[in-house]
Design an enzyme around this catalytic site. Structure first.
Site, PDB file in Angstrom:
ATOM      1  N   TYR A  33      -2.390  -5.266   6.101  1.00 38.82           N
ATOM      2  CA  TYR A  33      -1.692  -3.992   5.871  1.00 38.82           C
ATOM      3  C   TYR A  33      -1.146  -3.443   7.193  1.00 38.82           C
ATOM      4  O   TYR A  33       0.019  -3.028   7.270  1.00 38.82           O
ATOM      5  CB  TYR A  33      -2.641  -2.978   5.219  1.00 38.82           C
ATOM      6  N   TRP A  92       9.162  -2.545  -2.569  1.00 37.36           N
ATOM      7  CA  TRP A  92       8.109  -2.222  -1.585  1.00 37.36           C
ATOM      8  C   TRP A  92       6.823  -1.814  -2.294  1.00 37.36           C
ATOM      9  O   TRP A  92       5.735  -2.262  -1.930  1.00 37.36           O
ATOM     10  CB  TRP A  92       8.585  -1.127  -0.642  1.00 37.36           C
ATOM     11  N   TYR A 149       7.311  11.032   9.263  1.00 39.15           N
ATOM     12  CA  TYR A 149       6.378  10.295   8.409  1.00 39.15           C
ATOM     13  C   TYR A 149       5.498   9.401   9.275  1.00 39.15           C
ATOM     14  O   TYR A 149       5.992   8.603  10.062  1.00 39.15           O
ATOM     15  CB  TYR A 149       7.173   9.463   7.406  1.00 39.15           C
ATOM     16  N   HIS A 199       2.912  -3.034   8.369  1.00 40.34           N
ATOM     17  CA  HIS A 199       3.477  -1.732   8.742  1.00 40.34           C
ATOM     18  C   HIS A 199       3.946  -1.687  10.194  1.00 40.34           C
ATOM     19  O   HIS A 199       4.585  -0.711  10.603  1.00 40.34           O
ATOM     20  CB  HIS A 199       2.500  -0.608   8.412  1.00 40.34           C
TER      21      HIS A 199
END
Length: 125
Positions: A20, A78, A43, A24
């Site tokens: 993960y 996504w 964000y 990212h």
């Protein structure tokens, strides 16, 4: 209009934390552009070693920002790609996160403390 500040949590599966994080580190360029165009600003994602994921972003409207993302093709791809990373998730990650209530904001409280502007009178106060 002040932005909505949105903070949320998800739980990344223990065996998927490294992957993960890697994914990212280089999010798909079309996803990055879609988020920006949909009004997701400032964000960030934060990940604890046990997989607790905290997300934060600002937008003028959470409902509008989510709707604009839902209308993109890249978001569906996504979300499908990311769904397997999370525990206790029924559906897409962007629909299943737990939103946290904001209980303190420094700038808001400082602004509330600011004295009202002083108006001088015409007698040379």
């Amino acid at each position: 209009m002040s932005p909505d500040r949105v903070c949320f949590t998800l739980q990344v599966k223990a065996g998927r934390i490294e992957e993960y994080t890697r994914r990212h580190a280089a999010v798909w360029p079309q996803m990055l552009r879609a988020l920006k165009a949909a009004g997701w600003h400032n964000y960030s994602l934060f990940l604890r070693p046990d997989g607790l994921l905290i997300g934060y972003f600002e937008t003028t409207s959470l409902h509008g920002a989510r709707a604009r993302m839902a209308a993109t093709d890249v978001n569906a791809l996504w979300q499908a790609d990311m769904a397997g990373f999370f525990e206790g998730l029924d559906g897409a990650p962007d629909d299943g996160f737990t939103q946290l209530a904001e209980v303190f904001n420094l700038e808001d409280q400082l602004a509330a403390l600011a004295p009202a502007p002083r108006h001088s009178n015409t007698k040379g106060d």
